[in-house]
Design a protein around this motif. Sequence first.
Motif, PDB file in Angstrom:
ATOM      1  N   PRO A 192      -3.499  29.284  -4.622  1.00  0.00           N
ATOM      2  CA  PRO A 192      -4.911  28.889  -4.773  1.00  0.00           C
ATOM      3  C   PRO A 192      -5.109  27.559  -5.495  1.00  0.00           C
ATOM      4  N   GLU A 193      -4.113  27.164  -6.295  1.00  0.00           N
ATOM      5  CA  GLU A 193      -4.255  25.899  -7.039  1.00  0.00           C
ATOM      6  C   GLU A 193      -4.099  24.679  -6.140  1.00  0.00           C
ATOM      7  N   THR A 194      -3.439  24.886  -4.998  1.00  0.00           N
ATOM      8  CA  THR A 194      -3.036  23.720  -4.201  1.00  0.00           C
ATOM      9  C   THR A 194      -4.205  22.932  -3.654  1.00  0.00           C
ATOM     10  N   ILE A 195      -5.310  23.606  -3.417  1.00  0.00           N
ATOM     11  CA  ILE A 195      -6.459  22.892  -2.878  1.00  0.00           C
ATOM     12  C   ILE A 195      -6.929  21.809  -3.863  1.00  0.00           C
ATOM     13  N   ASN A 196      -6.640  22.025  -5.147  1.00  0.00           N
ATOM     14  CA  ASN A 196      -6.971  20.981  -6.130  1.00  0.00           C
ATOM     15  C   ASN A 196      -6.081  19.747  -5.937  1.00  0.00           C
ATOM     16  N   VAL A 197      -4.835  20.011  -5.509  1.00  0.00           N
ATOM     17  CA  VAL A 197      -3.939  18.872  -5.241  1.00  0.00           C
ATOM     18  C   VAL A 197      -4.487  18.088  -4.049  1.00  0.00           C
ATOM     19  N   VAL A 198      -4.978  18.829  -3.027  1.00  0.00           N
ATOM     20  CA  VAL A 198      -5.546  18.161  -1.849  1.00  0.00           C
ATOM     21  C   VAL A 198      -6.670  17.231  -2.308  1.00  0.00           C
ATOM     22  N   ARG A 199      -7.533  17.746  -3.160  1.00  0.00           N
ATOM     23  CA  ARG A 199      -8.652  16.914  -3.617  1.00  0.00           C
ATOM     24  C   ARG A 199      -8.159  15.728  -4.439  1.00  0.00           C
ATOM     25  N   SER A 200      -7.294  15.986  -5.412  1.00  0.00           N
ATOM     26  CA  SER A 200      -6.950  14.851  -6.282  1.00  0.00           C
ATOM     27  C   SER A 200      -6.154  13.789  -5.518  1.00  0.00           C
ATOM     28  N   VAL A 201      -5.240  14.218  -4.618  1.00  0.00           N
ATOM     29  CA  VAL A 201      -4.503  13.203  -3.851  1.00  0.00           C
ATOM     30  C   VAL A 201      -5.482  12.440  -2.954  1.00  0.00           C
ATOM     31  N   THR A 202      -6.404  13.165  -2.311  1.00  0.00           N
ATOM     32  CA  THR A 202      -7.344  12.480  -1.414  1.00  0.00           C
ATOM     33  C   THR A 202      -8.148  11.442  -2.200  1.00  0.00           C
ATOM     34  N   GLU A 203      -8.610  11.839  -3.366  1.00  0.00           N
ATOM     35  CA  GLU A 203      -9.442  10.896  -4.130  1.00  0.00           C
ATOM     36  C   GLU A 203      -8.639   9.655  -4.540  1.00  0.00           C
ATOM     37  N   GLU A 204      -7.371   9.880  -4.928  1.00  0.00           N
ATOM     38  CA  GLU A 204      -6.550   8.708  -5.301  1.00  0.00           C
ATOM     39  C   GLU A 204      -6.310   7.808  -4.088  1.00  0.00           C
ATOM     40  N   VAL A 205      -6.112   8.457  -2.935  1.00  0.00           N
ATOM     41  CA  VAL A 205      -5.845   7.661  -1.724  1.00  0.00           C
ATOM     42  C   VAL A 205      -7.118   6.923  -1.287  1.00  0.00           C
ATOM     43  N   VAL A 206      -8.267   7.565  -1.453  1.00  0.00           N
ATOM     44  CA  VAL A 206      -9.526   6.884  -1.123  1.00  0.00           C
ATOM     45  C   VAL A 206      -9.644   5.604  -1.973  1.00  0.00           C
ATOM     46  N   ALA A 207      -9.316   5.728  -3.268  1.00  0.00           N
ATOM     47  CA  ALA A 207      -9.388   4.553  -4.141  1.00  0.00           C
ATOM     48  C   ALA A 207      -8.392   3.487  -3.682  1.00  0.00           C
ATOM     49  N   LEU A 208      -7.223   3.943  -3.262  1.00  0.00           N
ATOM     50  CA  LEU A 208      -6.190   2.990  -2.821  1.00  0.00           C
ATOM     51  C   LEU A 208      -6.603   2.240  -1.557  1.00  0.00           C
ATOM     52  N   VAL A 209      -7.152   2.983  -0.579  1.00  0.00           N
ATOM     53  CA  VAL A 209      -7.538   2.285   0.659  1.00  0.00           C
ATOM     54  C   VAL A 209      -8.669   1.303   0.370  1.00  0.00           C
ATOM     55  N   PHE A 268       0.840  -1.201   0.000  1.00  0.00           N
ATOM     56  CA  PHE A 268       0.000   0.000   0.000  1.00  0.00           C
ATOM     57  C   PHE A 268       0.881   1.259   0.000  1.00  0.00           C
ATOM     58  N   ILE A 269       1.890   1.240   0.840  1.00  0.00           N
ATOM     59  CA  ILE A 269       2.755   2.431   0.920  1.00  0.00           C
ATOM     60  C   ILE A 269       3.497   2.657  -0.392  1.00  0.00           C
ATOM     61  N   GLY A 270       3.893   1.568  -1.023  1.00  0.00           N
ATOM     62  CA  GLY A 270       4.563   1.700  -2.320  1.00  0.00           C
ATOM     63  C   GLY A 270       3.671   2.479  -3.286  1.00  0.00           C
ATOM     64  N   GLU A 271       2.404   2.123  -3.337  1.00  0.00           N
ATOM     65  CA  GLU A 271       1.488   2.807  -4.268  1.00  0.00           C
ATOM     66  C   GLU A 271       1.167   4.224  -3.800  1.00  0.00           C
ATOM     67  N   PHE A 272       1.081   4.376  -2.491  1.00  0.00           N
ATOM     68  CA  PHE A 272       0.809   5.694  -1.902  1.00  0.00           C
ATOM     69  C   PHE A 272       1.946   6.656  -2.292  1.00  0.00           C
ATOM     70  N   ARG A 273       3.159   6.160  -2.152  1.00  0.00           N
ATOM     71  CA  ARG A 273       4.316   6.990  -2.520  1.00  0.00           C
ATOM     72  C   ARG A 273       4.241   7.400  -3.986  1.00  0.00           C
ATOM     73  N   ALA A 274       3.815   6.458  -4.807  1.00  0.00           N
ATOM     74  CA  ALA A 274       3.737   6.757  -6.245  1.00  0.00           C
ATOM     75  C   ALA A 274       2.748   7.898  -6.487  1.00  0.00           C
TER      76      ALA A 274
END
Length: 1021
Positions: free
Chosen positions: A468-485, A431-437
């Motif tokens: 101001p763009e960074t909040i989009n990173v928060v969303r996209s990383v969160t969504e990818e991590v939700v899929a991963l978990v 999981f961490i391997g993919e999370f890091r990716a």
Amino acid sequence: MLPRLEQITPTQSRYLEFLKTLKDSGFRGEMTQDYATRTVLATDNSIYQVLPQAVVFPMDKADVQALARLAATADWADIVFSPRGGGTGTNGQSLTDGIVVDLSRHMNQILEINAAEGWARVEAGVVKDQLNAAAKTHGLFFAPELSTSNRATIGGMINTDASGQGSVMYGKTRDHVLELKTVLLDGSLLHTCPLDVEQEKAATGQASLAGDIYRTLADIWDRRREDIEERFPRLNRCLTGYDLAHLRDEQGRLNANNVLCGSEGTLGFLVEAKINLMPIPDYQALVVVQYDSFDASLRDARALMEAGPASIETIDSKVLELARSDIIWHDVAPFFPTPPDSPTRGVNLVEFTGGGEQEVRRAVKKLTELLDDPKRTPACHYAVAFGEQAVSQVWKMRKRAVGLLAKTSGEARPVAFVEDTAVPPEHLADFIGEFRAVLDRQGLNYGMFGHVDAGVLHVRPALDLKDPETINVVRSVTEEVVALVQKYHGLLWGEHGKGFRSEFAPSFFGDLYPELQAVKRAFDPHNQLNPGKIATPDARIPLVKLDEPGQRGALDRTIPLASRRSQPDAMDCNGNGACYNFDPDDAMCPSWKATRDRRHSPKGRASLIREWLRLLGDQGLDTESLAAQTNSTPALRSLPARLRNTRARKRGQYDYSNEVREAMDGCLSCKSCSGQCPVQVDIPEARARFMHLYHSRYLRPFKDHLIGRLEQLIPFIANPLARPLYNSLMRWEPGKALVRNIGIVDSPLLAPQTPIAVAARLGIGIVNHDELAGLSEDERARSLIIVQDAFTSYFETDTFAAILESLQYLGLRVWLLPFHPNGKPLHVHGFLKQFETIAGKHASLLSYYAKYDIPLVGIDPSMTLAFRSEYRKYVSTKVPTVMLLQEFLAPRVEKLTKTLELESGKQVTLMGHCSEKTNAVGSLDQWRQVFEALGIELKIEATGCCGMAGTYGHETRNLSTSKTIYELSWGPKIRNLKNRRVVLASGYSCRSQVRRFDNAEVKHPLEYLRDMLRNRDAKDS
Ligand SMILES: Cc1cc2nc3c(=O)[nH]c(=O)nc-3n(C[C@H](O)[C@H](O)[C@H](O)COP(=O)(O)OP(=O)(O)OC[C@H]3O[C@@H](n4cnc5c(N)ncnc54)[C@H](O)[C@@H]3O)c2cc1C
Ligand code: SF4
Ligand code: SF4
């Protein structure tokens, strides 16, 4: 000139009316809608900043009931609340744009400890370490662990179902909850515990809100048991936020505690808890295993589990590197030996606890045999920490890890948003391997650590949320991590709760989500408690989206760059709340401990300054240009305007700067924050810069001028003609009253002799070029130049003389630098222009004598440390190093011989000065080395602040707080120790405070050594 800041967001009239009605209903606690308190409670440790309308501080459960009763009436159904404890949540859990109900200020009593039955009954605002300090005296402890144990409350822990290191062995908070008392939204008190059949019948039969709640819970279980068992993940960490899987316990008893635990203040106000205490393990050991890759440490954890440890924690190389640069590294370095051939990139901390030393040592041996097996992969190095003291030091380092991660340069800061995922431990490495990716694809910087035994990973990627763009990173990383978990059958919310990350709940729970809504509806039908988090009571009401609430980054963005540059400390505070430390014997923030008012903490002050910068920015101003303007305006020219503004302030004219000043006035400038805060937020510096500008608008009190210039005046007052006058005035009652009215109390008396005279009696002279230049190598090697401070030299001249004499007894040749004001009092009071001038001159004097290559050594810790802190910020040239006495002596101990003998039964204890403890790492240990070299065992006593801090305790307005601070730690310790031990104190302030409040004399360490050396020599001769 600093403008008036009046454009603040006022409290809505609805809320003002509610507060008034609440007051009239008999609510006895405090309530405030002042902008400063609202600003301070607008943040937790998340990316969010949400300004509440008001804050209330109930005195007791009756107050909470009054509030809930009123809130439940139809008239006030639009008023919303968030209960709050330590405010250390990482996902906005305790943030609201309604009313914050702070249960930590007054409701923080340990009501009962029943050692025989192993439980405690506590109010919700008790801090976990506070409870454990009390339980320790019974050999017991509250087992669920969390990194914020020195500031998180039991109410907050229960509401987030907190857990951390050791959870595999000890479980989560709810595993230790026996009974809860919760104020429901009709003002009734719900007392919950597991119910047997008869009790359940009675509970569900009630015609009341409590009855509705029990009926709802029983019904959900009856209808959906199979779905629940199928959908809820089988993880050690279970699930926070209405854990339906544990509605009934193994014996089938209905247990509402399991729904309340982890409900994040969305169901009721927890006021009291009866919780389980466990026996403190007799013995502990920690094996520190180092690897050449993080992945290797993660994958090896399962093999290590076979040795049966209590817990395994992993940290990566980034966290380790930061720890190496931290104040605490000094204490743990021996357990992290640097491997000769390969760098460390991952560490497993493997803890063993047990019934006795032999048992623990046997378990450790089992593990070390495994590690020593030459056939074993991966390669690793290890060291073992045995015993509670050593083990707790390593854990302390690990607890600081999150804060340390924030110690980065540049604008990006580690932020919490996907920081506590949990997956089955066997999948963690993959999981961490993919999370890091995921993180690497976004080009993010991050450090990782976690509870490998429970499959929990902590990571805070560095983001600049001002962009101001960074909040989009928060969303996209969160969504990818939700899929991963989901892929790994884990959880996004593995440890810290949901808060503003609740939007992922409906997809996670699927068709069970409406049952969560039914729970919410039963407890809180009008959605008044933390609305939009965990579940809403009605399908039509949406959950808050993670990017919806106000973010701190968005507000910080509007602060002009020049202001951010001039107040870096306020900007750098990451809000982790380490400065809310509860421990009275820890130096961190005395003003917070004495007042329990979070405005008077480093985090509070940093938040207030940021808001001040923002409001100035709204007017198109920055603090750099304001400072330049202030410096170039003659004081006389601005006098009429300052007079007018000061009069307007007296008449009650609002200016936000006055709210900031009030918080700054409470600061002792003890510098514990700058030394101990993981990111070294230096509030005295921020305060000085604020005061400098504040007084461009308002007059300074006369006492500030007196205190600021005291050092310059002293040599004149101390001359034989003026001294008797000064001392008589200070002894004479009308004189004392006059000084008290100016704002100063208990001024010390000047010593009967000048420092020059006492030094001359010892044959010690003022430095001069000819003599220094003519010293032989050998003479130079045993010489030092004393850099005087006004306080020891002029008020404690006997101590000053004793210190010089002790150095002579130790075979050293002492020189005296002519007295020159240090300037620290000027800095403390924000006379920055004057400080710069004085510091510049003093630095030149030091530089002139530094060229002789003879160590410069100061006596008072706080004054001496100013040369390496404040001076380096204001002096343009290089400031030579001025050592503390012990820093000078410790490396020379091999020349000392163990020749001093204590009377049998005597023990010597040192109580250190806050500034040296927190800003000069290891300096108290250096005193221990010096004493040991002479044959005396020196015990270092853990203490908080003495409450004096230079001149703070001498200001009339601070007298009572100064005494409160003294009584938190120093007072009880002094009274307990003074007849049994020799007590020493290295700070001038501390010695004065002990004299003033306990009428006791404690010596400087060298004063004591002088007496011992003198006795030895007298015996020898
Ligand atoms: C650096 C750092 C490290 C952390 N490490 C850990 C860790 O190791 N393990 C862990 O579990 N958590 C950790 N956390 C998260 C946090 O410390 C915990 O969630 C903690 O339990 C919160 O306690 P608190 O008193 O600060 O509660 P708060 O933050 O004040 O509140 C948390 C939630 O509880 C509710 N609440 C508080 N008191 C009451 C009450 N009396 N009645 C009803 N609701 C209430 C609030 O409304 C909110 O929803 C960490 C946080 C930080 C900043
Ligand atoms: S001042 Fe330091 S310790 Fe306190 S919240 Fe800010 S960063 Fe954390
Ligand atoms: S200097 Fe001391 S009193 Fe002031 S904020 Fe820092 S820790 Fe608190």
